[in-house]
Design an enzyme around this catalytic site. Structure first.
Site, mmCIF file in Angstrom:
data_model
loop_
_atom_site.group_PDB
_atom_site.id
_atom_site.type_symbol
_atom_site.label_atom_id
_atom_site.label_comp_id
_atom_site.label_asym_id
_atom_site.label_seq_id
_atom_site.Cartn_x
_atom_site.Cartn_y
_atom_site.Cartn_z
ATOM 1 N N ASN A 1 0.807 -1.223 0.000
ATOM 2 C CA ASN A 1 0.000 0.000 0.000
ATOM 3 C C ASN A 1 0.837 1.269 0.000
ATOM 4 O O ASN A 1 0.297 2.372 -0.051
ATOM 5 C CB ASN A 1 -0.954 0.026 1.197
ATOM 6 C CG ASN A 1 -0.236 0.115 2.543
ATOM 7 O OD1 ASN A 1 0.977 -0.080 2.639
ATOM 8 N ND2 ASN A 1 -0.988 0.385 3.591
ATOM 9 N N LYS A 2 2.168 1.118 0.025
ATOM 10 C CA LYS A 2 3.040 2.291 0.080
ATOM 11 C C LYS A 2 3.257 2.882 -1.319
ATOM 12 O O LYS A 2 2.895 2.306 -2.342
ATOM 13 C CB LYS A 2 4.379 1.911 0.709
ATOM 14 C CG LYS A 2 4.276 1.431 2.151
ATOM 15 C CD LYS A 2 3.713 2.494 3.067
ATOM 16 C CE LYS A 2 3.880 2.159 4.549
ATOM 17 N NZ LYS A 2 3.138 0.967 4.964
ATOM 18 N N GLN A 3 3.926 4.050 -1.343
ATOM 19 C CA GLN A 3 4.157 4.748 -2.607
ATOM 20 C C GLN A 3 4.937 3.869 -3.589
ATOM 21 O O GLN A 3 4.637 3.830 -4.777
ATOM 22 C CB GLN A 3 4.917 6.052 -2.345
ATOM 23 C CG GLN A 3 4.120 7.081 -1.562
ATOM 24 C CD GLN A 3 4.284 6.954 -0.054
ATOM 25 O OE1 GLN A 3 4.504 5.852 0.469
ATOM 26 N NE2 GLN A 3 4.207 8.082 0.653
#
Length: 374
Positions: A180-182
């Protein structure tokens, strides 16, 4: 979910990078890891970077390697993911929860000084939702009280404060690369530091307490299996090559949300333009105004998820979690509790479409109106 809360952005270049590793005989502690560490360190502007199995592992290694242990206190916000406090407890130190600023949702510098005691060893700063904390004030407090600073930059890769990257201020910092991170490595994290001896210690601890200068089966101290595979590092390296377009795309999505939600009564939108700060958009979190209750928020979340729109309560305060029952009555955090009861993280990822944002807007507006018209 018809519209997920998050979704990784994987292109053909990442797929090719991973499959290339699978054609080699080196799947751990190899050239992909070294390259990923080098490029990430250079990007942040810090000379030493150590790839680890998760952001949580990275936070644990920072606490351990900095000598924080039983009887020590570490100041940390309660409005964050629980890993920040858990890492402190792994070493039998005590998290001391501090309240947040109602606008930025980051830890309040004025509240930090109020909880410093002779047992305080460190401040664990979280750059919440990719917005940098007030590092000038926090570093000043740390300097005056001789405290260590660990930056939890797990949500903030690429964010800047007064021209410097998040993760470049403290004694050590941690990034995370969950899907879910960049950018993602699948599972994984990175510790960065300017201190060569600290970096060497963390490298040993992540690999069963083994230093590079000794035999493979020689262990100087008790360590951990916190390594990150070549497969993960190859994925991260390929993602990191696209970091600027990714950050720009996420900012574009945030601004699309701002336009779409601007005229909806009862919503407080996150700030987008802040002097001397670049936000690295991890999530897009709106808040209900104080005419709504926590029960109202939960009802809206249920409405959204009921039609396939992913959303979440970002964040449920740590001191109110069952595993932190001992802290419930000793932590006075009125701002944290008030703000956390009204937050909703909306679907946010690189490739979300304008039609999907419009669907989120319409569903959210209708859910709000149902409550307002009761």
């Amino acid at each position: 979910m018809t519209i997920p809360l998050s979704s990784p952005d994987i292109t053909q270049s990442e797929i090719e990078a991973v499959t290339a590793v699978l054609r080699t005989s080196r799947l751990s502690l190899g050239p992909q890891m070294e390259a990923f560490e080098d490029v990430l360190g250079e990007y942040v502007g810090v000379p030493h970077a150590i790839a680890v199995s998760s952001g949580t592992a990275g936070l644990h290694l920072c606490i351990k390697a900095l000598g924080i242990g039983e009887g020590d206190e570490v100041i940390v916000p309660s409005f964050t993911f629980i890993a920040a406090a858990n890492a402190i407890r792994y070493e039998r130190a005590q998290p001391v929860f501090v309240d947040i600023d109602a606008e930025s949702l980051n830890m309040s510098p004025s509240c930090i000084e109020q909880v410093i005691t002779p047992k305080t060893r460190a401040i664990l700063v979280v750059h919440t939702f990719g917005r940098p904390a007030e590092m000038a004030a926090i570093m000043d407090i740390a300097s005056r009280h001789h405290l260590l600073v660990i930056e939890d930059a797990c949500e903030a890769i690429g964010a800047t404060y007064q021209g410097r990257k998040a993760g470049s201020f403290g004694d050590a910092a941690v990034f995370a690369f969950y899907p879910n991170k960049q950018i993602t490595t699948g599972e994984g994290g990175m510790v960065v530091t300017r201190q060569p001896e600290l970096a060497m210690h963390i490298r040993a601890l992540r690999n069963q307490g083994r230093y590079d200068s000794v035999d493979w089966l020689q262990h100087a101290e008790v360590g951990y299996n916190y390594r990150l595979s070549e497969i993960n590092c190859a994925l991260g390296l390929a993602q990191l090559k696209r970091i600027e377009p990714i950050l720009q795309q996420r900012e574009r999505v945030a601004r699309e949300y701002q336009k779409a939600l601007a005229n909806i009564s009862g919503l407080i939108l996150p700030a987008t333009d802040i002097p001397d700060i670049r936000i690295s958009w991890f999530v897009y979190v709106v808040r209900l105004d104080d005419s709504f209750t926590e029960k109202d928020r939960d009802s809206i979340v249920a409405t959204l998820t009921g039609v396939g729109i992913g959303c979440g309560r970002y964040f449920a305060p740590i001191h109110l979690q069952p595993s932190y029952a001992a802290w419930r009555n000793i932590a006075s955090l009125p701002v944290t509790e008030a703000q956390a009861s009204r937050t909703i993280a909306l679907p946010f990822f690189n490739r979300i479409t304008e039609d999907e944002i419009a669907q989120v807007r319409d569903t959210l507006r209708n859910a709000l109106l149902q409550i307002q018209n009761k």
